[in-house]
Design a protein around this motif. Structure first.
Motif, PDB file in Angstrom:
ATOM      1  N   LYS A  76       0.833  -1.207   0.000  1.00 54.48           N
ATOM      2  CA  LYS A  76       0.000   0.000   0.000  1.00 54.48           C
ATOM      3  C   LYS A  76       0.864   1.252   0.000  1.00 54.48           C
ATOM      4  O   LYS A  76       0.563   2.234  -0.691  1.00 54.48           O
ATOM      5  N   GLU A  77       1.944   1.231   0.774  1.00 52.47           N
ATOM      6  CA  GLU A  77       2.856   2.379   0.805  1.00 52.47           C
ATOM      7  C   GLU A  77       3.549   2.546  -0.538  1.00 52.47           C
ATOM      8  O   GLU A  77       3.696   3.674  -1.046  1.00 52.47           O
ATOM      9  N   ILE A  78       3.978   1.447  -1.115  1.00 47.00           N
ATOM     10  CA  ILE A  78       4.694   1.503  -2.402  1.00 47.00           C
ATOM     11  C   ILE A  78       3.780   2.030  -3.495  1.00 47.00           C
ATOM     12  O   ILE A  78       4.139   2.946  -4.250  1.00 47.00           O
ATOM     13  N   TYR A  79       2.572   1.468  -3.590  1.00 48.49           N
ATOM     14  CA  TYR A  79       1.652   1.909  -4.635  1.00 48.49           C
ATOM     15  C   TYR A  79       1.240   3.367  -4.432  1.00 48.49           C
ATOM     16  O   TYR A  79       1.085   4.123  -5.403  1.00 48.49           O
ATOM     17  N   ALA A  80       1.073   3.757  -3.184  1.00 47.42           N
ATOM     18  CA  ALA A  80       0.689   5.145  -2.914  1.00 47.42           C
ATOM     19  C   ALA A  80       1.765   6.112  -3.393  1.00 47.42           C
ATOM     20  O   ALA A  80       1.456   7.206  -3.904  1.00 47.42           O
ATOM     21  N   TYR A  81       3.024   5.725  -3.246  1.00 47.18           N
ATOM     22  CA  TYR A  81       4.096   6.617  -3.704  1.00 47.18           C
ATOM     23  C   TYR A  81       4.077   6.750  -5.231  1.00 47.18           C
ATOM     24  O   TYR A  81       4.206   7.857  -5.764  1.00 47.18           O
ATOM     25  N   TYR A  82       3.886   5.643  -5.936  1.00 43.89           N
ATOM     26  CA  TYR A  82       3.810   5.732  -7.403  1.00 43.89           C
ATOM     27  C   TYR A  82       2.594   6.549  -7.841  1.00 43.89           C
ATOM     28  O   TYR A  82       2.651   7.308  -8.825  1.00 43.89           O
ATOM     29  N   GLN A  83       1.486   6.392  -7.136  1.00 41.57           N
ATOM     30  CA  GLN A  83       0.303   7.171  -7.487  1.00 41.57           C
ATOM     31  C   GLN A  83       0.537   8.666  -7.267  1.00 41.57           C
ATOM     32  O   GLN A  83       0.059   9.507  -8.039  1.00 41.57           O
ATOM     33  N   LEU A  84       1.314   8.989  -6.243  1.00 39.71           N
ATOM     34  CA  LEU A  84       1.681  10.384  -6.018  1.00 39.71           C
ATOM     35  C   LEU A  84       2.578  10.892  -7.143  1.00 39.71           C
ATOM     36  O   LEU A  84       2.386  12.008  -7.649  1.00 39.71           O
ATOM     37  N   LEU A  85       3.556  10.067  -7.537  1.00 38.92           N
ATOM     38  CA  LEU A  85       4.424  10.456  -8.657  1.00 38.92           C
ATOM     39  C   LEU A  85       3.603  10.676  -9.926  1.00 38.92           C
ATOM     40  O   LEU A  85       3.874  11.610 -10.702  1.00 38.92           O
TER      41      LEU A  85
END
Length: 923
Positions: A76-85
């Protein structure tokens, strides 16, 4: 000269202005240096992380840089960072491509410059045109290549204990979308980069929870503490990188979807195991059906990466001496199998974010110490290294950047190679044999023939069906197609060289006709009028038929895979229905039914039709009724599948197979054995293959580190699935083994597969089996011949006298001559020496007449090895492959191979289904 001077000066000032316009994140870079344990492990290419005013770096987002000690992120943390990018940068987008067995999303990240991101569909279309030279002429290909961009696919997080790549890829993505460094800009402008951030999300979350729950506090890497969560995916552990032929798991489906949507020229899978960075080429032998262009690409790209790391002063990078390059079922081999280039890295990981002293003194690859200077390892590491998570990130990222740089600068050549490989494949299909494969409609298990067609189609191999003429219903694989080499690879025998210097890395045979029990014919010419063929455009389905007349229904049994689930369905629908197994041949009208066939009593026409439509079974109607004394009634068993906590790999495949077949079961573990009362709950206990010996089975995970709960909590929400325990340490103990023995003595059936036969033999549950060591035998996963010893055994119903099975390097057992009736099946066709009847003179008896035995059909024995390779095969021929040992009122059915191997050898699985159908009639 002056003009050139001023132009050069202006360009220099402009470049300097661009460089100065980007602020370097000095704190981020200082932390990289701090967490890197040796300057030699710090490549220049990973420094220079910028401080972007609008796009947050991992440090700004998470509060720590990537590779910080003790820091690991869940999906969830990893995907959230890519979604922010994706929100902040026009150079990155993210989309879901698949869902795992536990419901987690699998995402794909796309990175490119404005042109790439604005024209993604265009570039995907260009790659699709190059993938099929039948629709793209050489002249058209030149134009397409001039307006194409190579697609480069990075796959992370496949093996869950190899925890660095999902971390590194976040920092790499940030670098690729923010940096204006010349090298990064060149990559962004000339490549489309695809990232699968976590290809196995279920295992990632379990392992991150495991790290925080148990291993984060460890200070010694070699203290024998379990570094891995007991489960990764719902079914599959390390074998999630062995699913490329089955395409059964969500991880593989995601990888395949990405590949066939984009046709990436290069796929790089990021793994962790050996020091300090291995770049794949392999020792060989290479798979015979890989285009030589791909093999050349492996070499040049590996050496380019090594040269790049050497230029940055980094020791320990090597190639060649690890892996072989033979088996086509790895995840990234979807690329090698489809005219692209599949590669992998192995960096040195610590199964977390701890820093450890690592000892390399005993590590050897291809016979050489990991610390020796070799042609393939020009700058070796020292015997001990003080290794951090950041070191691992540095090596992985520097290697990936080198590889992306190579692809960006050599894109035109890679595109040409990709197109040319398709041309070569089509040309081979036209000029070399075979020209086609035929899957005839007449099969002993027609549903499996349809399954084979569907598996070929999953690999994008074109299959046609004859829709007219006398061969109507046959399937034809014409080989003048772009993936001809893969079709040949899957449908012909493998000939692994006996003289290979190094042992194979994995299984060496996979001939699908043998593994599925389907007849496949090679054709050196096209046997059909092409006008009679129609492309198969949707999944093939075999629908059975009902023939004959009368009020009774019969099923001619030939070990069809769908029979057992059909029986479970029938009993759930009609509890009064009787299912009889015929113990002798039976004549029903014009049909002669073999021993093991079925007679159904009390079923309706509608239920019979359902069996044909939904299970692909052909039924016969007749007026005859077999004598009751010549049949036995099927009592479908309550089945338990046992799993250890120290090795869940193969029980996961067993559970998956049962669920795919629709066979109900209960999963049990050591606590169930210790609780006892097993016979009241279950009729059959299946013990899948598990590494280790009898002692491991008794004692399990060492209690030195216990208790170790594997339970779902608020803090560790991914644990406790697919099974949970308040303490996974310890095994069933002697009391649990005693309860298991009581289970079989009270009339239960234990089925042991492959290595788990150690358990019943070494713990004394059975006393007749003796371990047998075959001198010099080397038996990597191959398809070999077996012969029935006990023709009336229900375990062997539906099988011919000799047939192929799949076997690897498992244990062997034997029984005394007086107990040889316990040996149901043997390896090879020749008997053991002590079974050969003595024909010499006997003192005190008249001379015997010697009867000449008939030779096998064709005058030759069936070869032992059908596909693959076995060394010193004479030492296994005649030995037992299945034993049926009576214990009290019950039986132990002991396999010395795994008939449920990786959901691949479907032809062998009915040996288990037979045991379940006839579980209480094995005496």
């Amino acid at each position: 000269m002056k003009i050139r001077f001023y132009v050069g000066l202006l360009f220099g000032l402009f470049a300097s202005t661009l460089l100065n316009a980007q602020t370097i994140d000095e704190e981020y870079n200082a932390k990289i240096k701090e967490f890197t344990t040796d300057p030699r492990f710090l490549p220049s290419s990973v420094l220079g992380v910028v401080d972007h005013p609008e796009i947050p770096s991992p440090k700004k987002h998470f509060g720590q840089i990537i590779g910080a000690p003790g820091v690991m992120h869940g999906t969830k943390e990893i995907y959230a960072y890519y979604q922010l990018l994706a929100k902040k940068s026009p150079y990155l987008s993210i989309k879901q491509v698949e869902t795992t067995e536990e419901g987690r999303p699998i995402y794909m990240v796309i990175i490119g410059n404005d042109d790439s991101m604005n024209r993604l569909d265009h570039y995907k279309g260009q790659m699709a045109k190059l993938a099929d030279p039948r629709i793209t002429s050489p002249d058209q290909a030149e134009e397409i290549i001039a307006d194409s961009k190579p697609v480069y696919y990075l796959n992370g997080g496949m093996h869950s204990t190899e925890m660095g790549s999902p971390e590194m890829l976040m920092e790499l993505a940030y670098r690729l979308v923010t940096s204006e460094d010349k090298a990064i800009t060149y990559i962004r402008e000339n490549l489309i980069v695809l990232i699968n951030p976590v290809s196995e999300p279920d295992g990632r979350d379990k392992q991150v929870d495991w790290y925080h729950r148990y291993t984060k506090a460890r200070t010694d890497y070699d203290d024998n503490f379990p570094k891995s969560t007991p489960y990764w995916g719902k079914y599959v552990f390390h074998d999630n990188n062995r699913d490329g032929l089955q395409v059964s798991q969500g991880i593989t489906k995601g990888i395949f979807k990405i590949f066939f949507e984009w046709h990436p020229l290069v796929m790089l899978d990021l793994h962790e195991s050996v020091p300090l960075l291995y770049i794949s080429t392999g020792t060989g032998p290479y798979n015979e059906q890989v285009d030589p262009i791909t093999i050349g690409e492996w070499q040049i790209m590996a050496n380019s990466d090594i040269a790049s790391l050497a230029a940055q002063g980094m020791p320990g990078a090597f190639t060649w001496a690890f892996y072989d390059g033979w088996w086509p079922g790895y995840g990234i081999w979807v690329a090698n199998n489809h005219n692209a280039n599949g590669r992998f890295y192995e960096t040195f990981g610590n199964a977390g974010a701890n820093t450890y002293m690592r000892d390399l003194s005993n590590a050897r690859y291809a016979g050489d110490p990991a610390t020796s200077r070799e042609w393939y390892r020009p700058d070796p590491p020292t015997q001990k290294v003080y290794w951090s998570a950041r070191n691992n990130i540095n090596y992985m990222e520097a290697g990936v950047l080198a590889s992306l740089t190579y692809a960006a600068h050599n894109g035109e050549q890679l595109l040409k190679n990709f197109y040319q490989k398709g041309v070569n494949s089509i040309q081979k299909g036209k000029t070399e044999g075979p020209k086609a494969f035929v899957i005839p409609k007449d099969q002993k298990d027609p549903a499996m023939a349809a399954y084979l067609v569907n598996q070929l189609r999953a690999q994008k191999i074109e299959v046609h069906k004859a829709v007219n003429g006398e061969k109507e219903g046959d399937y034809e694989v014409l080989l003048d197609q772009p993936y001809r080499n893969l079709a040949v690879n899957l449908l012909t025998e493998q000939n692994y060289p006996k003289e290979a210097k190094f042992p194979p890395y994995d299984d060496i045979a996979w001939t699908l006709g043998y593994l599925y029990g389907v007849e496949v014919e090679k054709q050196d010419s096209i046997a059909y009028d092409l006008n009679d063929l129609k492309m198969v455009s949707e999944d093939a389905v075999y629908t059975g038929e009902i023939s004959g007349s009368g009020s009774n229904y019969y099923l001619s049994y030939t070990a069809q895979n769908t029979v057992l689930p059909a029986l479970y369905w029938l009993k759930s629908e009609n509890g009064k229905a009787e299912i009889h197994v015929m113990e002798n041949e039976f004549v029903a009208g014009p049909d002669t039914l073999s021993m093991g066939s079925f007679y159904f009593k009390g079923i309706s026409q509608k239920q019979a039709e359902y069996l044909t439509t939904n299970f692909g079974l052909d039924l016969i109607k007749g007026s005859e009724q077999p004598k009751s004394e010549e049949t036995h009634i099927v009592t479908l068993p309550k089945v338990a599948i046992y799993h250890t906590w120290f090795n869940t790999q193969d029980e996961g495949w067993s559970r998956y197979t049962f669920e795919q077949r629709g066979i109900p079961y209960t999963s049990i573990d050591k606590d169930d054995l210790k609780a006892g009362g097993l016979r009241a709950k279950y009729d059959v206990i299946l013990v899948p293959r598990a590494r280790g010996n009898g002692s491991d089975f008794i004692h399990g995970v060492t209690t030195e580190f216990g208790p170790m709960p594997f339970t779902k909590t608020d803090e560790y929400p991914s644990h406790g699935f697919p099974d949970s325990s308040p303490d996974i340490t310890g095994g069933p103990g002697f009391s649990g083994i005693d309860n298991l023995k009581k289970f079989v003595e009270e009339g239960g059936l234990i089925i042991t597969l492959d290595n788990s036969t150690n358990m019943v033999a070494e713990t004394g549950i059975v006393r007749n089996l003796e371990s047998y060591s075959a001198s010099g035998l080397f038996h990597p996963g191959s398809v070999v011949t077996v012969k029935i010893k006990q023709t009336e055994s229900p375990v062997l119903y539906g099988f011919p006298e000799t047939f192929p099975i799949f076997r690897g390097n498992g244990p062997l057992y034997r029984v005394d001559l007086k107990d040889r009736d316990m040996m149901l099946l043997q390896y090879g066709t020749k008997p053991l020496k002590d079974e050969v009847e003595y024909t010499g003179p006997i003192m005190g008896m008249p001379d015997q007449e010697i009867e000449e035995k008939a030779k096998p059909e064709g005058g030759k024995d069936v070869p032992y090895v059908r596909s693959g390779m076995v060394r010193n095969e004479q030492t296994i021929i005649g030995q037992g492959s299945i034993f049926n040992i009576p214990v009290g009122k019950g039986n132990v059915l002991a396999f010395t191979f795994d008939p449920l191997h990786r959901y691949l050898n479907h032809h062998d699985a009915p040996l288990v289904w037979n045991a379940l159908i006839n579980w209480n009639h094995l005496k």
